[in-house]
Design a protein around this motif. Structure first.
Motif, mmCIF file in Angstrom:
data_model
loop_
_atom_site.group_PDB
_atom_site.id
_atom_site.type_symbol
_atom_site.label_atom_id
_atom_site.label_comp_id
_atom_site.label_asym_id
_atom_site.label_seq_id
_atom_site.Cartn_x
_atom_site.Cartn_y
_atom_site.Cartn_z
ATOM 1 N N ARG A 1 -20.450 33.559 15.563
ATOM 2 C CA ARG A 1 -19.877 33.765 16.897
ATOM 3 C C ARG A 1 -20.902 33.436 17.984
ATOM 4 N NH1 ARG A 1 -18.181 38.314 15.948
ATOM 5 N NH2 ARG A 1 -19.903 39.590 16.770
ATOM 6 N N ARG A 2 -22.139 33.810 17.749
ATOM 7 C CA ARG A 2 -23.185 33.505 18.740
ATOM 8 C C ARG A 2 -23.384 32.000 18.859
ATOM 9 N NH1 ARG A 2 -26.712 36.630 21.350
ATOM 10 N NH2 ARG A 2 -28.648 35.713 22.135
ATOM 11 N N ARG A 31 -21.093 29.732 18.379
ATOM 12 C CA ARG A 31 -19.943 29.188 19.113
ATOM 13 C C ARG A 31 -20.040 29.489 20.605
ATOM 14 N NH1 ARG A 31 -17.121 31.479 14.757
ATOM 15 N NH2 ARG A 31 -16.495 33.226 16.089
ATOM 16 N N GLU A 32 -20.411 30.707 20.931
ATOM 17 C CA GLU A 32 -20.414 31.124 22.330
ATOM 18 C C GLU A 32 -21.621 30.584 23.093
ATOM 19 O OE1 GLU A 32 -20.192 35.357 22.150
ATOM 20 O OE2 GLU A 32 -18.077 35.380 21.527
ATOM 21 N N HIS A 33 -22.706 30.350 22.408
ATOM 22 C CA HIS A 33 -23.922 29.825 23.046
ATOM 23 C C HIS A 33 -24.276 28.477 22.400
ATOM 24 C CE1 HIS A 33 -24.535 33.596 25.227
ATOM 25 N NE2 HIS A 33 -24.195 34.226 24.101
#
Length: 609
Positions: A74-75, A77-79
């Protein structure tokens, strides 16, 4: 294109500090870097990748990483993946390699703890070269960026040349250059301020699942292959290599199922016995891909081969690099953002003819030793070679007596042509001619409790895939300007392959038995039933017929006479054998030496140490 280059040093007086003062962490990546970072102990440059810095930590990563921890995924994807790498380092330290998969090269420079950690993926899809410095280390995804460091010697070594002539490429950890090494797949490099250390972080477990039904395993293979293609098709406009073989057809077919009318790219040769365009067309029609085709000509070879030879950072002798380049160039011209390649299936699911051949030789070892040594050995090895049946029986016994993995190299030019007839005496006296054999034996012995079939395939993961086929495809895609990924080498798919019983992978001499059964009904019958062909170039045959190509090759061989490592009479004899003997067989070795000469010509700074 993707690349990573950096340095790490604790000693402020080291050459790495001088580089920092010059305002440039190692050159070697074409064009301006996408990102660069430095701190008091080191620096990185990344092109086509990601880099992040937090306090005293630099994190850099390139390739197509996949994160096993959902929070890290998730990190990313988000960053971006570098931010995920930073978080993985905080949470897991060197255990971060258990959290990242896919294909990648990464580096962590932790100034707070005076430490470097760098590594590559399990199958070595992305390379990493390194060189020891005074108090540190230089590293990068190309030999060129590491060799550009002023403290790194760039002399060509005799050992490197000998390994190239043996393997037709430079297998990890061997480099052509003095002072340079390469990480094998599933290895990491650490430096804590005192010394550099290379260690393995993953080893496959060949635990064959004899309890599972073939049908259940076949269903699982479909699911893993589908998921692998989906993960690597995550790009604006994916396309696929399509040779008409099992793997490229599977990947192209699954891609077309996700993206109807997906682009596929195929190469043909107007030469009997080399052209497989018929099968590529069968697959394209079956799956409804938008087919792009090109027929390579001898003129293409003359035009492109010097550029191809010079594009690699070390000599590379796989002739199928040329068709791969024209395929990739078609894709780049069509606007493809990433090509999916089918490499890997043969080495996971027993698709190479030598696997079946070695199974035949293994029968010899099952005969009681006293009977073999005292009766059969003396009987068969005295049979005359000139008689057809007697000669075959003698050849069988002579090969069967050679243990694995050495027997895999009975086709090798340095096995058939004695090294002393090929190399200059003073050159040969300065090299360890056993080193390539020892390297191969060491890799073959690494898997624990593995069948001989799985050991052969594991050896091929490193030397046929990581150091050869993948370097071929990634190098040519980089030259053409298009990204590439390998779904068949997905981590989950690789681990699944280790569970499939050996006698299902290769059943009664049928190559890829399990794979073919699993994809019957999905792939066209003609592709399931076709004999394995490969992606070879009809270089030796064309060279006989095409004067400019012959001139290019022979000029290269004659230039090698002045480099003082091959015997002049060997070069003359090789030219004669090609002209008068088996053009295709000897043409392959002419190609290998021609590519070496053309590489040396394009790298004039490379001199024999």
């Amino acid at each position: 294109m993707a690349g990573l280059c950096g340095w790490f040093a604790v000693n402020a007086a080291s050459p790495a500090g001088a580089l920092e003062a010059q305002g440039q962490a190692l050159p070697g990546l074409s064009g301006a870097p996408d990102a660069q970072c430095t701190n008091r102990l080191g620096g990185c440059r990344v092109r086509g990748g990601w880099i992040a810095q937090d306090a005293d930590v630099i994190a850099a990563i390139t390739g197509h990483p996949q994160w096993r921890d959902p929070a890290l995924a998730r990190r990313a994807r988000e960053h971006d993946p570098a931010q995920a790498l930073l978080e993985a380092w905080r949470q897991h330290g060197t255990g971060l390699f258990e959290q990242v998969g896919g294909d990648y090269a990464l580096a962590i420079v932790d100034s707070g703890h005076g430490r470097l950690v760098a590594g590559i993926d399990r199958l070595g899809q992305t390379p990493l070269h390194f060189a020891h410095l005074d108090g540190g280390v230089a590293f990068g995804t190309s030999a060129g960026c590491v060799a550009a460091h002023p403290a790194v010697a760039t002399e060509v070594t005799r050992e490197g040349l000998y390994h190239y002539c043996f393997f037709h490429m430079l297998p990890a950890p061997v480099s052509l250059f003095s002072g340079l090494e390469k990480l094998p797949g599933a290895h990491r490099l650490t430096h804590n301020g005192d010394r550099a250390e290379v260690s393995r972080y993953w080893r496959p477990r060949f635990e064959e699942d004899s309890a599972a039904t073939p049908e259940a395993l076949e269903h699982a293979l479909h699911e893993h292959a589908q998921a692998a293609v989906e993960r690597r098709a995550d790009t604006p406009r994916p396309g696929a290599f399509l040779s008409g073989g099992l793997d490229s057809s599977t990947v192209a077919g699954m891609l077309a199922g996700m993206h109807p009318g997906a682009d596929s790219f195929s190469i043909g040769f107007d030469a009997p016995g080399y052209d497989e365009m018929e099968y590529a067309r069968i697959a394209s029609r079956h799956f409804g891909t938008q087919a792009h085709e090109y027929y390579v000509t001898p003129e293409d070879v003359v035009d492109a081969v010097p550029r191809i030879a010079g594009s690699y950072d070390e000599p590379f002798g796989n002739s199928s690099a040329l068709p791969a380049y024209f395929c990739a160039r078609m894709a780049a011209d069509a606007g493809i953002t990433r090509l999916l390649a089918g490499d890997g299936g043969d080495e996971l699911f027993a698709g190479n003819a030598r696997y079946a051949k070695q199974g035949v030789f293994e029968h010899w070892g099952r005969i009681p030793a006293p009977l073999r040594h005292h009766l059969l050995d003396p009987l068969f090895t005295r049979l005359p070679r000139g008689l057809p049946l007697a000669g075959k029986a003698r050849s069988y016994v002579e090969q069967a007596r050679i243990p694995l993995p050495d027997r895999l190299q009975t086709y090798n030019y340095l096995h058939r042509l004695a090294p002393e007839t090929m190399f200059a005496p003073e050159f040969l006296a300065a090299v360890d001619s056993e080193a390539p054999w020892e390297l191969m034996r060491g890799i073959y012995a690494q898997p624990q409790s593995a069948s001989s079939l799985n050991r052969m395939m594991y050896l091929d993961w490193q030397q046929t895939l990581a150091d050869n086929d993948l370097r071929k495809v990634t190098g040519m895609c980089q030259l053409a300007g298009v990204d590439v990924a390998f779904p068949m080498l997905d981590d989950d798919l690789v681990e699944f392959s280790c569970r499939v019983p050996s006698d299902l992978k290769l059943k009664k001499g049928r190559l890829r038995h399990f794979y073919k059964e699993a994809f019957t009904g999905f792939l066209p019958d003609a592709i399931i039933d076709k004999k394995k062909h490969g992606f070879g170039l009809p270089f030796g045959v064309w060279m006989q017929e095409h004067a400019p190509l012959r001139e290019l090759a022979y000029d290269s061989l004659l230039r090698l006479k002045g480099r003082n490592f091959l015997r002049d009479d060997f070069i003359d004899e090789l030219i004669r054998l090609h002209r008068e003997g088996h053009a295709a067989y000897y043409g392959d070795f002419v190609w290998i030496l021609m590519m070496l000469d053309l590489w040396l010509e394009s790298h004039p700074a490379a001199r024999l140490a």
